[in-house]
Design an enzyme around this catalytic site. Structure first.
Site, mmCIF file in Angstrom:
data_model
loop_
_atom_site.group_PDB
_atom_site.id
_atom_site.type_symbol
_atom_site.label_atom_id
_atom_site.label_comp_id
_atom_site.label_asym_id
_atom_site.label_seq_id
_atom_site.Cartn_x
_atom_site.Cartn_y
_atom_site.Cartn_z
ATOM 1 N N HIS A 1 22.817 47.884 24.189
ATOM 2 C CA HIS A 1 24.081 47.937 24.917
ATOM 3 C C HIS A 1 25.211 48.408 24.010
ATOM 4 C CE1 HIS A 1 27.466 45.664 27.110
ATOM 5 N NE2 HIS A 1 27.122 46.681 27.886
ATOM 6 N N HIS B 1 34.387 52.212 25.683
ATOM 7 C CA HIS B 1 34.233 51.424 26.905
ATOM 8 C C HIS B 1 35.506 51.296 27.733
ATOM 9 C CE1 HIS B 1 34.031 47.790 29.408
ATOM 10 N NE2 HIS B 1 32.766 48.117 29.561
HETATM 11 O O1 G3P Z 1 25.458 49.719 31.894
HETATM 12 C C1 G3P Z 1 25.348 48.326 31.732
HETATM 13 C C2 G3P Z 1 26.662 47.747 31.331
HETATM 14 O O2 G3P Z 1 27.127 48.457 30.221
HETATM 15 C C3 G3P Z 1 27.677 47.835 32.437
HETATM 16 O O3 G3P Z 1 28.847 47.176 32.157
HETATM 17 O O4 G3P Z 1 31.138 46.927 31.355
HETATM 18 O O5 G3P Z 1 29.270 46.875 29.719
HETATM 19 O O6 G3P Z 1 29.920 49.009 30.801
HETATM 20 P P1 G3P Z 1 29.840 47.519 30.953
HETATM 21 MG MG MG Z 2 28.397 50.228 29.915
#
Ligand code: G3P
Ligand code: MG
Length: 241
Positions: free
Chosen positions: A11, A52
């Site tokens: 992630h 992000h």
């Molecule tokens: O793609 C999975 C996750 O990354 C989605 O949420 O807010 O971490 O981009 P976020």
């Molecule tokens: Mg994400």
């Protein structure tokens, strides 16, 4: 559970170990042995950049809205431990065909540049099972499907999945990405009957990794790839398989 275990998707790279969405984070994920990585993408000043938030404060020493800055200014910022905000191109060069990549569309106007970017990557060996595009904005996924019949698509769902499987099938999607708080076995069984994969975010605690695996999900987004990898039993292949 899949006999090979959950697909391990780093992630924002491996953000439990390095500043999120930086090249050092993606390098760490690769070093740990992930099958895939995920990064968040904006289109800023004519470039695809991996970050992000729509504001700079949380992850950099800058301030204000990302889209209010030009490329050179953004590149002068510290995104943690001296890292810069990377371009999507740099992330792909860093991953270098050693893992699948999930491009999560954030912000406006990413669809066309991302479609063009993927078309160019195909010319340099990036097979369709190494790239997955996802978004909470399913309209954007429809648009990219109109431009690219082959790219793998993943529907990000913020709340309960409801009729997400039908929407995913209509889109010719590959996967549905659910929050940890909204998974249930019935939905996973249904998604599988529709030939859809189910990936869960963000799964960091060992007991949650066990539970998500036992419910039959196909993979997890995790900040700590080593915790997922230690549950795998011989899953060797990289990418979205
Ligand atoms: O793609 C999975 C996750 O990354 C989605 O949420 O807010 O971490 O981009 P976020
Ligand atoms: Mg994400």
């Amino acid at each position: 559970m899949d006999r090979a275990g959950l697909l391990c998707i780093g992630h924002r790279g491996a953000m439990g170990h390095a500043p999120e969405n930086t090249l050092s984070s993606f390098r760490k994920a690769l070093e740990l042995g992930v099958q895939c990585v995920e990064g968040d993408v904006y289109y800023v000043d004519g470039r695809l950049m991996v970050i992000h938030d729509d504001r700079l404060e949380r992850t950099t020493n800058g301030s204000g809205y990302l889209l209010d800055h030009d490329f050179d200014t953004l590149r002068s910022l510290n995104a943690g431990e001296g890292e810069r905000i990377p371009t999507l191109q740099e992330v792909f060069e860093t991953v270098d065909l050693k893992a699948g990549v999930n491009i999560e569309l954030k912000g406006a106007n990413t669809v066309r540049p991302v479609a063009e970017f993927i078309a160019a990557r195909r010319e340099s060996g990036w097979r369709d099972d190494l790239i997955l595009v996802s978004s909470f904005n399913h309209g954007e996924l429809e648009t990219i499907r109109g431009m690219d019949q082959h790219v793998k698509l993943g529907l990000l769902i913020a709340g309960p999945p409801a009729d997400a499987a039908a929407s995913a099938v209509a889109l010719g999607a590959y996967s549905i990405h659910l929050s940890l708080k909204n998974i249930d076995r019935e939905f996973i069984v249904h998604a599988h009957s529709c030939h859809l994969k189910v990936f869960v975010f963000t799964v960091n605690e060992p007991e949650d990794i066990q539970r998500v695996g036992a419910l039959g999900a196909d993979g997890v987004f995790t900040n700590y790839p080593e915790r997922v990898l230690q549950h795998q039993k011989g899953r060797g292949s990289i990418g979205w398989v």
